[in-house]
Design a protein around this motif. Structure first.
Motif, short mmCIF file in Angstrom:
data_model
loop_
_atom_site.label_atom_id
_atom_site.label_comp_id
_atom_site.label_asym_id
_atom_site.label_seq_id
_atom_site.Cartn_x
_atom_site.Cartn_y
_atom_site.Cartn_z
N ARG A 1 -10.80 -0.91 8.80
CA ARG A 1 -11.84 -0.74 8.39
C ARG A 1 -11.37 -0.34 7.01
O ARG A 1 -11.99 0.60 6.27
CB ARG A 1 -12.86 0.80 8.72
CG ARG A 1 -13.96 -0.94 9.58
CD ARG A 1 -14.98 0.29 10.08
NE ARG A 1 -15.20 -0.53 11.57
CZ ARG A 1 -16.58 0.35 12.44
NH1 ARG A 1 -16.83 1.46 12.22
NH2 ARG A 1 -17.05 -0.37 12.76
N GLY A 2 -9.86 -0.16 6.40
CA GLY A 2 -9.11 0.62 5.16
C GLY A 2 -8.15 0.63 6.14
O GLY A 2 -7.78 1.52 7.03
N ASP A 3 -7.14 0.67 4.93
CA ASP A 3 -6.01 0.94 5.03
C ASP A 3 -5.12 2.17 4.53
O ASP A 3 -3.92 2.86 4.07
CB ASP A 3 -5.15 0.05 4.83
CG ASP A 3 -4.79 -0.54 3.41
OD1 ASP A 3 -5.55 0.06 2.50
OD2 ASP A 3 -4.02 -1.90 2.38
N GLY A 4 -6.11 3.49 3.90
CA GLY A 4 -6.22 4.61 3.30
C GLY A 4 -5.71 4.15 1.75
O GLY A 4 -4.95 5.36 0.83
N ARG A 5 -4.91 2.77 1.28
CA ARG A 5 -4.44 3.34 0.05
C ARG A 5 -5.50 3.40 -1.72
O ARG A 5 -6.82 3.04 -1.60
CB ARG A 5 -3.98 1.44 -0.38
CG ARG A 5 -5.46 0.74 -0.81
CD ARG A 5 -4.54 -0.57 -1.31
NE ARG A 5 -3.94 -1.58 0.17
CZ ARG A 5 -3.50 -2.76 0.36
NH1 ARG A 5 -2.76 -3.09 -1.45
NH2 ARG A 5 -2.40 -3.16 0.53
N ASP B 1 -2.23 10.95 -3.71
CA ASP B 1 -2.19 11.61 -2.96
C ASP B 1 -0.98 11.57 -2.38
O ASP B 1 0.21 13.05 -2.65
CB ASP B 1 -3.18 11.71 -1.97
CG ASP B 1 -4.13 12.52 -1.90
OD1 ASP B 1 -4.49 12.69 -3.02
OD2 ASP B 1 -5.13 12.00 -1.03
N TRP B 2 -0.03 10.90 -2.39
CA TRP B 2 1.09 10.67 -1.61
C TRP B 2 1.37 9.17 -2.10
O TRP B 2 0.70 8.73 -1.87
CB TRP B 2 1.59 11.08 -0.70
CG TRP B 2 0.99 10.34 0.97
CD1 TRP B 2 0.15 10.32 0.89
CD2 TRP B 2 1.19 9.38 1.82
NE1 TRP B 2 -0.60 9.62 2.38
CE2 TRP B 2 0.40 8.59 2.52
CE3 TRP B 2 2.80 8.75 1.75
CZ2 TRP B 2 0.97 8.01 3.13
CZ3 TRP B 2 3.42 7.98 3.10
CH2 TRP B 2 1.97 7.25 3.70
N ALA B 3 3.05 9.26 -1.81
CA ALA B 3 3.71 8.34 -2.15
C ALA B 3 4.38 7.73 -1.23
O ALA B 3 5.74 8.40 -0.84
CB ALA B 3 4.42 7.56 -3.62
N ASP C 1 0.33 -1.72 -0.20
CA ASP C 1 -0.21 -0.04 -0.09
C ASP C 1 0.41 1.51 -0.14
O ASP C 1 1.09 1.89 0.94
CB ASP C 1 -1.00 -0.05 1.18
CG ASP C 1 0.02 -0.26 2.69
OD1 ASP C 1 0.73 -0.63 2.35
OD2 ASP C 1 -0.69 0.50 3.76
N SER C 2 1.15 0.99 -1.08
CA SER C 2 2.53 2.60 -0.91
C SER C 2 2.32 3.77 -1.33
O SER C 2 2.25 5.14 -1.34
CB SER C 2 3.92 2.06 -1.59
OG SER C 2 3.75 1.74 -3.66
N ALA C 3 0.85 3.99 -2.09
CA ALA C 3 0.55 4.88 -2.92
C ALA C 3 -0.97 5.49 -1.98
O ALA C 3 -1.62 4.25 -1.96
CB ALA C 3 -0.48 4.49 -4.65
N ARG C 4 -0.90 6.02 -1.28
CA ARG C 4 -1.98 6.39 -0.40
C ARG C 4 -2.80 7.58 -0.09
O ARG C 4 -2.28 9.01 -0.69
CB ARG C 4 -1.61 6.01 0.65
CG ARG C 4 -0.49 5.01 1.55
CD ARG C 4 -0.41 4.64 2.68
NE ARG C 4 1.04 4.28 2.66
CZ ARG C 4 1.66 3.26 3.92
NH1 ARG C 4 1.18 4.06 4.77
NH2 ARG C 4 2.67 2.78 3.89
N PHE C 5 -4.24 7.66 0.52
CA PHE C 5 -3.97 9.21 0.30
C PHE C 5 -4.07 10.03 0.95
O PHE C 5 -3.93 9.22 2.11
CB PHE C 5 -6.31 8.99 0.57
CG PHE C 5 -7.23 8.51 -0.84
CD1 PHE C 5 -7.35 9.10 -1.38
CD2 PHE C 5 -7.73 7.28 -0.96
CE1 PHE C 5 -7.79 8.60 -2.29
CE2 PHE C 5 -7.76 6.32 -2.07
CZ PHE C 5 -8.63 7.18 -3.30
#
Length: 263
Positions: free
Chosen positions: A150-154, A166-168, A132-136
């Motif tokens: 409930r989610g990892d933000g990826r 958004d960011w990596a 999950d290197s690309a995330r919000f």
């Protein structure tokens, strides 16, 4: 067989690696870099006393080793390495990353668009799964959701074409050097965590896109020190608080600068 290297400047890359007793891993990634013709220089910072790792002969003339008298954080070390950069591109690379097939051609092609400030490859674990290197951008609600499972933000990644994110995560970032210089590099007030999130936010705010290129990938042998060592966990928490103090309620909208790319 010698590897042809570019002159400093157009198409050439300066790579910054920081070792904290990562000797064997550093030797492996130096072997990978030795075969990459775009790599004009490698700045290896030994953050604590350790022997210089084994260096392949093809890379020796391109390697500068910096020995720190006092250990420094991620941001300060890479900013210091950037002062040795006289190439068009600057790469921040973790020692626990292996390249396999070089991602540099594809990433440099993405960065030739003047609206793009940084490009990163997809990141895979040793078993081949996509990390999950690309995330919000993190928010308080998203962190609570992650804590509750409930989610990892990826960011969902589709296809093999570059896409804005958004960011990596900072285990492999390739910047246009002029952009890294313009935004002031990493914020040295962070120590080891959230420097990458903060810099990506500042890139978007400055009008530059951050891209993930799923068509190329690197392999990451993650250390996860913040999950095992109290000191690292404390650094993680304090960096997170600094990030929210800087950006909460003032995060950029990724779609505002993606220039028609898929958001």
């Amino acid at each position: 067989m010698s590897v042809p290297t570019p002159e400093t400047g157009q198409g050439a890359v300066t790579v910054s690696i920081v070792s904290h007793r990562h000797g064997a891993m550093v030797s492996e990634v130096l072997n990978d870099l030795a075969a990459v013709p775009q790599v004009a220089r490698v700045i290896l910072t030994l953050n604590v006393p350790e022997p210089v790792p084994e260096v392949p002969s093809a890379l020796r003339e391109r390697l500068l080793v910096v020995n720190n008298d006092v250990p420094a954080g991620f941001a300060r070390n890479h900013n210091a390495a950037f002062r040795h950069c006289d190439t068009d591109y600057f790469c921040v690379l973790n020692p626990d990353v292996r390249l396999g097939r070089s991602p540099f051609d594809a990433l440099i092609a993405s960065l030739r668009d003047a609206r793009v400030g940084m490009a990163a490859p997809a990141v895979r674990g040793p078993e081949g799964g996509v990390e999950d290197s690309a995330r919000f951008f993190p928010t308080v609600p998203s962190l609570m959701a992650k804590l509750l499972g409930r989610g990892d933000g990826r960011v969902p990644v589709e296809g093999a074409d570059p896409q804005p994110v958004d960011w990596a995560a900072g285990m492999f970032h390739l910047y246009r050097s002029e952009v890294f210089r313009r935004v002031g590099g990493f914020d040295e007030g962070f120590h080891l965590y959230y420097e990458d999130v903060d810099l990506c936010a500042r890139l978007w705010k400055a009008g530059f896109s951050v891209l993930l290129h799923p068509g190329v990938s690197v392999v990451h042998h993650a250390q996860r020190d913040s999950r095992r060592k109290p000191r690292y966990f404390l650094w993680h928490v304090t960096s997170m608080l600094r990030y929210f103090a800087k950006h909460m309620g003032r995060l950029p909208r990724r779609g505002a600068h993606d220039s028609g790319r898929r958001a």
